[in-house]
Design an enzyme around this catalytic site. Structure first.
Site, PDB file in Angstrom:
ATOM      1  N   ASN A   1      31.195  46.400  44.269  1.00  0.00           N
ATOM      2  CA  ASN A   1      30.787  46.010  45.539  1.00  0.00           C
ATOM      3  C   ASN A   1      30.251  46.936  46.085  1.00  0.00           C
ATOM      4  OD1 ASN A   1      32.596  47.433  46.959  1.00  0.00           O
ATOM      5  ND2 ASN A   1      33.663  45.590  47.363  1.00  0.00           N
TER       6      ASN A   1
ATOM      7  N   GLY B   1      46.003  38.617  41.877  1.00  0.00           N
ATOM      8  CA  GLY B   1      45.926  39.781  41.038  1.00  0.00           C
ATOM      9  C   GLY B   1      44.272  39.833  40.500  1.00  0.00           C
TER      10      GLY B   1
ATOM     11  N   GLY C   1      24.062  38.160  46.841  1.00  0.00           N
ATOM     12  CA  GLY C   1      23.668  38.220  45.618  1.00  0.00           C
ATOM     13  C   GLY C   1      24.054  39.402  44.984  1.00  0.00           C
TER      14      GLY C   1
ATOM     15  N   ASP D   1      36.209  38.326  41.539  1.00  0.00           N
ATOM     16  CA  ASP D   1      36.644  38.297  40.173  1.00  0.00           C
ATOM     17  C   ASP D   1      36.013  37.322  39.553  1.00  0.00           C
ATOM     18  OD1 ASP D   1      38.643  40.194  41.020  1.00  0.00           O
ATOM     19  OD2 ASP D   1      39.940  38.871  41.939  1.00  0.00           O
TER      20      ASP D   1
HETATM   21  O1  RIB Z   1      40.398  40.006  44.132  1.00  0.00           O
HETATM   22  C1  RIB Z   1      41.438  39.269  44.983  1.00  0.00           C
HETATM   23  C2  RIB Z   1      42.843  40.016  44.349  1.00  0.00           C
HETATM   24  O2  RIB Z   1      43.098  41.266  44.868  1.00  0.00           O
HETATM   25  C3  RIB Z   1      43.860  38.961  44.981  1.00  0.00           C
HETATM   26  O3  RIB Z   1      43.916  37.936  44.298  1.00  0.00           O
HETATM   27  C4  RIB Z   1      45.084  40.122  45.217  1.00  0.00           C
HETATM   28  O4  RIB Z   1      46.203  39.811  44.137  1.00  0.00           O
HETATM   29  C5  RIB Z   1      44.322  41.270  44.752  1.00  0.00           C
HETATM   30  O5  RIB Z   1      44.659  41.697  43.778  1.00  0.00           O
END
Ligand code: RIB
Length: 284
Positions: A179, A44, A202, A230
């Site tokens: 992105n 997530g 980058g 993330d």
């Molecule tokens: O950014 C990666 C995430 O996107 C994964 O962990 C998946 O759960 C989705 O939410």
């Protein structure tokens, strides 16, 4: 730094179970391919960013919603193990969110998300005042993101996955992170601070459409890019809290994102601040 002096961040976003399969090449529409055994991993975008931020040493509170099921409890336990505070996580009658992820031999991925309980997140009883920064993504209801932008001046919004966002909401953000695909939907000149990530090339920081800083990513042997974006967002947020320069913040974030690709799973290789700094020191 004493506990009371540590900056506090809230991560408002989705917590998902990632069901991951690995295959030689990603299937095209209508194609069936064979894959290895399925893995169940914590994920997530909200969960990953919270876990990454806590691992970087930031006092992190997760604002999310899980189902009243075993997977929800397991995901919260994995977040707590990183040091994140889960006391503001809500419960819903819907199942905990699930992401179906396919990774190819080169480490590229495709992700389909069933939001489940994440779609029920509600901010009515969430006090945002204690937080120096709020980091959010687009796997929660759009209303929640609009409300965050109205209620805090410190919103760092990762517009992933790409979904329509009100222009007023984007303009209220302290920083928007996208992105290259997500950035196509943005009017960069209207945004005070927008960062566009470019994978292994980058990232660039724009202010009202003008380039403020640009850095290339370190070269690494990527094993799995799931969650690298993330970690980038969390690492950038951690530098935002310490008021680093745009260039230093970007360099720290792209390095953290690159280090996150060195193991399987979105949370399999979360770097600490010391690890990122050591990597940067060796590279300079
Ligand atoms: O950014 C990666 C995430 O996107 C994964 O962990 C998946 O759960 C989705 O939410």
């Amino acid at each position: 730094m004493s506990e009371s002096a540590r900056p506090r961040a809230a991560v408002v976003g989705a917590v998902n179970t990632d069901l991951v399969v690995r295959c030689d090449a990603l299937p095209r529409p209508g194609e069936t391919v064979l894959a290895g055994d399925v893995e169940r991993l914590p994920g997530g975008k909200g969960g990953n960013q919270a876990a990454a931020l806590a691992t970087l040493g930031v006092h992190t509170t997760v604002v999310s919603c899980v189902g009243r099921d075993e997977l929800g409890e397991w995901l919260l336990a994995t977040l707590e193990a990183t040091g994140a505070d889960t006391s503001l996580v809500q419960r819903s009658a819907r199942p905990t969110g699930t992401a179906f992820i396919t990774v190819d031999a080169a480490g590229e991925n495709e992700i389909v998300v069933s939001r489940g309980a994440n779609a029920d997140l509600d901010l009515a009883h969430v006090d945002l005042d204690p937080f120096n920064l709020v980091l959010a993504q687009m796997e929660v209801p759009t209303d929640v993101v609009d409300e965050l932008a109205r209620r805090t001046s410190t919103l760092v919004l990762n517009v992933a996955p790409a979904r329509p966002v009100a222009a007023a909401t984007l303009r209220r953000c302290a920083v928007v992170i996208a992105n290259e695909i997500e950035a196509q939907a943005l009017e960069l000149r209207e945004l005070a601070h927008c960062i566009v990530t470019r994978g292994s090339r980058g990232a660039v920081h724009y202010s009202f459409g003008e380039v403020v800083a640009e850095v290339v990513a370190p070269v690494v042997d990527a094993i799995d890019t799931v969650g690298a974006g993330d970690v980038f967002c969390a690492a950038y947020a951690s530098r935002y809290l310490t008021h680093d320069s745009p260039e230093d913040s970007l360099r720290f974030a792209v390095t953290a994102g690159a280090l996150a690709t060195l193991a399987r799973g979105a949370q399999g290789s979360l770097p600490t601040t010391e690890e990122v700094e050591q990597w940067l020191a060796r590279a300079s």
